[in-house]
Motif scaffolding. Structure first.
Motif, PDB file in Angstrom:
ATOM      1  N   GLN A 157     -19.545   5.796   7.763  1.00  0.00           N
ATOM      2  CA  GLN A 157     -18.636   6.943   7.808  1.00  0.00           C
ATOM      3  C   GLN A 157     -17.864   7.079   6.500  1.00  0.00           C
ATOM      4  N   GLU A 158     -17.370   5.964   5.968  1.00  0.00           N
ATOM      5  CA  GLU A 158     -16.638   5.999   4.697  1.00  0.00           C
ATOM      6  C   GLU A 158     -17.559   6.403   3.552  1.00  0.00           C
ATOM      7  N   ARG A 198     -20.120   8.389   3.757  1.00  0.00           N
ATOM      8  CA  ARG A 198     -20.319   9.835   3.860  1.00  0.00           C
ATOM      9  C   ARG A 198     -19.114  10.599   3.322  1.00  0.00           C
ATOM     10  N   ARG A 199     -17.915  10.101   3.579  1.00  0.00           N
ATOM     11  CA  ARG A 199     -16.715  10.772   3.062  1.00  0.00           C
ATOM     12  C   ARG A 199     -16.658  10.712   1.535  1.00  0.00           C
ATOM     13  N   GLU A 233     -19.039  13.252   0.296  1.00  0.00           N
ATOM     14  CA  GLU A 233     -18.478  14.599   0.397  1.00  0.00           C
ATOM     15  C   GLU A 233     -17.502  14.877  -0.744  1.00  0.00           C
ATOM     16  N   ASN A 234     -16.698  13.891  -1.087  1.00  0.00           N
ATOM     17  CA  ASN A 234     -15.772  14.053  -2.206  1.00  0.00           C
ATOM     18  C   ASN A 234     -16.532  14.211  -3.525  1.00  0.00           C
TER      19      ASN A 234
END
Length: 409
Positions: A143-144, A146-147, A150-151
């Motif tokens: 999850q981290e 993927r974040r 995204e950034n």
């Protein structure tokens, strides 16, 4: 009129679509999970727990059986029958008397086996706890990741848009715009890959926790563990000595030693008492029979079993010592790896990363003013992105080491 009818039909279709969409959204249940909740769910539903508990019951049944007295033997018959002129009718009961406590010792040894099975159940619980925590933090790391992706994509998109505008204004060459657009496409592909990994990790976590169909897990937690969670190296050997794996071997060795004592007692002959009734047909008289019999211990029939039980006790004790030594080596290695990752993550976050981010922002500002080239900015952004992923990897390594370390204790 036709326009109003058409508008009504479109409104009805839109309402139906919204209703169906709302129904599908209502079926998706969002479940917030922490590491502790995942562990609780797994320990509650995983069949490995039931398997371990049944092994304890199996050992308890064996211990019960070891202490039971033998059943008495009923005898009935006749002797010396010869027509109507003679012979005896016989009836009696024989019972072996366990005077020397062999069965009590065997039960005590088996009870040590019950305790060993209990320690094995604790060990299985620790293994499943580690499995659940690994699955949770794997999903959290995905999850981290993927974040971060995204950034990175947002930064690349902003850079591509800025270079496009500057190219159209004639301030930069077309190559710079194409290079920025290519970087945006690259970050889009990276994000899709990481999304798939996150979906896979969440799906595995959903199956492990037996979440209902349509459930969407939302994870809450911190990947990087606290420094206080790691034990001191001085207490590692002491904690391993009382760990379930070592205690199980110790209790199994104790059970084997108890078997040696029980087998020695079994070598002593137990008396068999016989009480019976006899009717003499010829004289019509009744009589009582009584006798006591012993086995003759001319041959030591337990010497092989005793030797085997002694060797098993010694083997298990040696296995316990070897287990502690190997686990101690592994624990110290994990302890070093976890603390090293923890320390490196702390230093990078406090010193290196802020400077790197500051330099990148300065280069981005300079690019808008035309003071630096696009390639310098892209290189700086790439370095920041790699540093973020490196920090995530350090956090993951520290957590992974802690989970494996706690599983040993």
């Amino acid at each position: 009129m036709k326009g109003n009818l058409k508008m009504k039909i479109l409104t009805m279709v839109a309402a139906a679509v919204l209703l169906l969409a709302g129904g599908s959204l209502a079926q998706e249940e969002i479940i917030t999970l922490t590491a502790a909740e995942v562990v609780g769910r797994v320990l509650k539903i995983h069949p490995g727990i039931q398997e371990a508990l049944e092994a304890v019951e199996e050992a308890r049944g064996h211990a019960l059986q070891e202490g039971l007295w033998p059943n008495p033997e009923l005898e009935a018959g006749a002797e010396g029958l010869h027509g109507n002129r003679g012979g005896d009718w016989l009836a009696g009961v024989s019972q072996r008397i366990p005077l020397f406590g062999a069965r009590a010792l065997a039960r005590k040894a088996a009870e040590a086996g019950v305790a060993a099975a209990g320690q094995q159940a604790l060990l299985r619980e620790k293994e499943l706890t580690a499995l659940a925590e690994m699955a949770f933090y794997e999903a959290l790391a995905a999850q981290e990741s993927r974040r971060i992706a995204e950034n990175n994509l947002a930064n690349a998109a902003a850079m591509a848009e800025m270079t496009r505008q500057r190219f159209e204004a004639g301030d930069i060459a077309e190559m710079d715009w194409l290079r920025a657009a290519a970087e945006e496409n690259h970050q889009e592909a990276e994000l899709e890959v990481l999304r798939i990994r996150e979906e896979t990790a969440l799906a595995a976590l959903t199956v492990l926790c037996a979440l209902p169909p349509g459930a969407k897990p939302v994870l809450e937690g911190t990947l990087l563990p606290e420094e206080q969670a790691f034990p001191d190296a001085a207490v590692v050997a002491e904690r391993l000595g009382s760990a379930p794996a070592a205690r199980a071997l110790e209790l199994e060795a104790e059970a084997a030693a108890g078997e040696v004592k029980a087998l020695k007692r079994e070598a002593l002959p137990e008396p068999e008492v016989h009480v019976g009734w006899r009717q003499e047909r010829a004289e019509k008289q009744n009589a009582v029979d009584f006798s006591v019999s012993f086995d003759l211990p001319l041959f030591d029939r337990n010497q092989g079993a005793i030797a085997g039980a002694r060797a098993r006790a010694r083997r298990l004790e040696a296995a316990r010592q070897a287990k502690i030594q190997e686990d101690c080596r592994q624990a110290l290695t994990l302890l070093g790896e976890g603390k090293a990752a923890l320390k490196e993550a702390q230093l990078v976050r406090e010193k290196n990363f802020p400077k790197l981010e500051g330099a990148c922002r300065a280069l981005e500002t300079a690019l808008t003013l035309g003071g630096v080239s696009l390639f310098e900015v892209l290189a700086a952004q790439q370095e920041v992105a790699e540093m973020r992923m490196h920090l995530l990897d350090l956090d993951h390594r520290a957590r992974h080491a802690l989970i494996e370390l706690e599983a040993l204790f």
